[in-house]
Design an enzyme around this catalytic site. Structure first.
Site, short mmCIF file in Angstrom:
data_model
loop_
_atom_site.label_atom_id
_atom_site.label_comp_id
_atom_site.label_asym_id
_atom_site.label_seq_id
_atom_site.Cartn_x
_atom_site.Cartn_y
_atom_site.Cartn_z
N HIS A 46 68.94 56.24 35.95
CA HIS A 46 69.67 57.16 36.82
C HIS A 46 70.42 58.21 36.01
CE1 HIS A 46 73.45 58.06 39.17
NE2 HIS A 46 72.53 58.40 40.06
N GLU A 49 67.96 60.78 34.80
CA GLU A 49 67.58 61.66 35.91
C GLU A 49 68.61 62.79 36.08
OE1 GLU A 49 68.80 62.23 40.11
OE2 GLU A 49 68.19 60.13 39.95
N HIS A 50 69.88 62.45 36.00
CA HIS A 50 70.93 63.48 36.07
C HIS A 50 70.81 64.47 34.91
CE1 HIS A 50 74.25 62.22 39.03
NE2 HIS A 50 73.22 61.42 39.29
N GLU A 127 80.38 59.18 40.64
CA GLU A 127 79.44 58.75 41.68
C GLU A 127 79.55 57.25 41.93
OE1 GLU A 127 74.61 58.72 42.64
OE2 GLU A 127 75.36 59.68 40.82
#
Length: 419
Positions: A46, A49-50, A127
């Site tokens: 994740h 991906e950012h 997040e």
């Protein structure tokens, strides 16, 4: 219909012609997600991906990346799942080449600048904080941890603040070098496109792509001998409830019967749960169920948000509905469930972006692509006996897991009543 080509380097390219569409959907997917991480690197997929939106040699800033697609009226995004990471764009047909070029650039040529890594680390931690503060998200995390304790499927995709804080640039580069290789990736383009043209555009952009293929598989154990309970007691206006059992994998042909059971139980406003819990009893505003299918296991989950003072009443009603559906469903219910599954899929696939994600995802995760017609045939073939069999096998008291988030304490293990 779709067309599929495996390039010389091992990258799979899939297209689906949708000649009536003005838009083109482009998806670039890698077979790596949260389940392929070690415990100490949870959240790596994740995080990467950012970071792939933070700059390449040709597009050095985040704004260069986003503005290139938004400047032509397009949409750009990405997502990380348990078993996959997908980068996608939706643009008008005349800008297909731009979308392909940009997606391959960010996935293969991101520089992972140290300053950007540190800034984005804080973004990801925020997040994580946000999701921990949202009770619907928190109860979803908690039910996964109960279903798959101390296993990759039981971890949150974003990882923890501790693991994200410990990931350094060297680890990021090593992870990308291992997993972002041609044999691990699928490119899918849908819309008014010609397969040969798409292959030519993609081949020109992946000549330097590392070859290779990493093994598919991760630890998963769905064995359970007694009901499980997890409670996160906190202030709030509602108690958020997830009641779940294990299910079947995406390779299991019973998944179509399991999906029909899910729809009858809690898939829509005509489902049993919506009718009983909301319409008849007024216990919840949001009441639904959902199913998930992974590499070697799956789940069936019921969610409800209720007044804490009525939690016991709600749990009694939920368990009663599970017991009743275990006793059988009607032909009318099954037929309605089939039509809902087929109709929703057809509506979804009118959109080029959804079609690219659906077709590309099948190729990536299953190494095969079922057409809409083939899926509908399998849905239509589900029988009452098949639905009864999966209900009898999985809806049992000792297989139940219950997660609750809200101002409650002392929740007892769930148990199905006699039908």
């Amino acid at each position: 219909m779709f067309e599929r080509t495996v390039l010389d380097n091992g990258l799979t390219v899939v297209t689906c012609a949708m000649p009536q569409s003005r838009s083109v959907g482009v998806a670039l997917a890698a077979a790596v997600g949260a389940c392929y991480e070690r415990d100490d690197e949870a959240g790596m997929s994740h995080f990467i991906e950012h970071l792939c939106f933070k700059g390449t040699a040709r597009r050095p800033t985040p704004k260069h990346i986003s503005a290139e697609i938004e400047g032509v009226g397009g949409i750009l995004n990405a997502s990380t799942g348990r078993e996959e990471t997908v980068y996608w764009a939706k643009v008008t047909r005349s800008h297909m080449t731009t979308a392909i070029d940009l997606l391959f650039d960010i996935a293969l040529n991101s520089v992972f600048d140290g300053t950007e890594v540190e800034k984005e680390r804080q973004v990801v931690i925020e997040e994580i904080n946000m999701n921990l503060d949202i009770p619907q998200q928190r109860v979803s995390m908690l039910i996964d941890a109960l279903l798959w304790p101390e296993q990759p499927l039981g971890r949150d995709v974003a990882g923890t603040k501790e693991t994200v804080s410990s990931i350094d640039r060297a680890a990021i580069l090593g992870y990308v070098g291992t997993h972002y290789v041609a044999g691990n990736m699928v490119a899918c383009v849908t819309g008014d496109v010609v397969h040969a043209d798409v292959c030519r555009e993609i081949e020109a952009r992946c000549a330097g792509m590392p070859q290779g293929l990493t093994p598919r598989g991760y630890r998963s154990n769905a064995e359970q001998v007694e009901a499980r309970v997890g409670v996160d007691s906190r202030d709030g206006e509602q108690a958020h409830v997830c009641l779940a059992v294990h299910g079947v994998s995406r390779a299991d042909e019973r998944r179509f019967a399991m999906d029909a059971l899910n729809v009858i139980l809690g898939g829509g406003m005509s489902s049993r749960l919506f009718t009983e819990i909301r319409e008849k009893r007024g216990l919840a505003y949001d009441i639904h169920s959902y199913g998930e299918h992974f590499l070697s296991t799956g789940s069936l989950v019921v969610y409800a948000g209720v007044d804490p003072a009525r939690l016991d009443e709600c749990l009694e009603a939920l368990l009663g509905e599970l017991s009743q559906i275990r006793a059988g469903v009607t032909q009318e219910e099954l037929q309605r469930a089939k039509e809902l599954v087929k109709g929703r899929l057809e509506l979804r696939l009118e959109d080029t972006q959804n079609a690219a994600l659906w077709i590309g995802g099948q190729q990536l995760l299953n190494n095969e692509i079922l057409t809409l017609e083939e899926v509908c045939q399998r849905v239509d073939a589900v029988t009452l006996d098949q639905v009864a069999d999966v209900a009898a096998e999985f809806l049992r008291s000792e297989y139940l897991s219950l997660a609750v988030v809200g101002p409650v304490q002392g929740v007892l293990p769930p148990r199905l009543p006699a039908p």
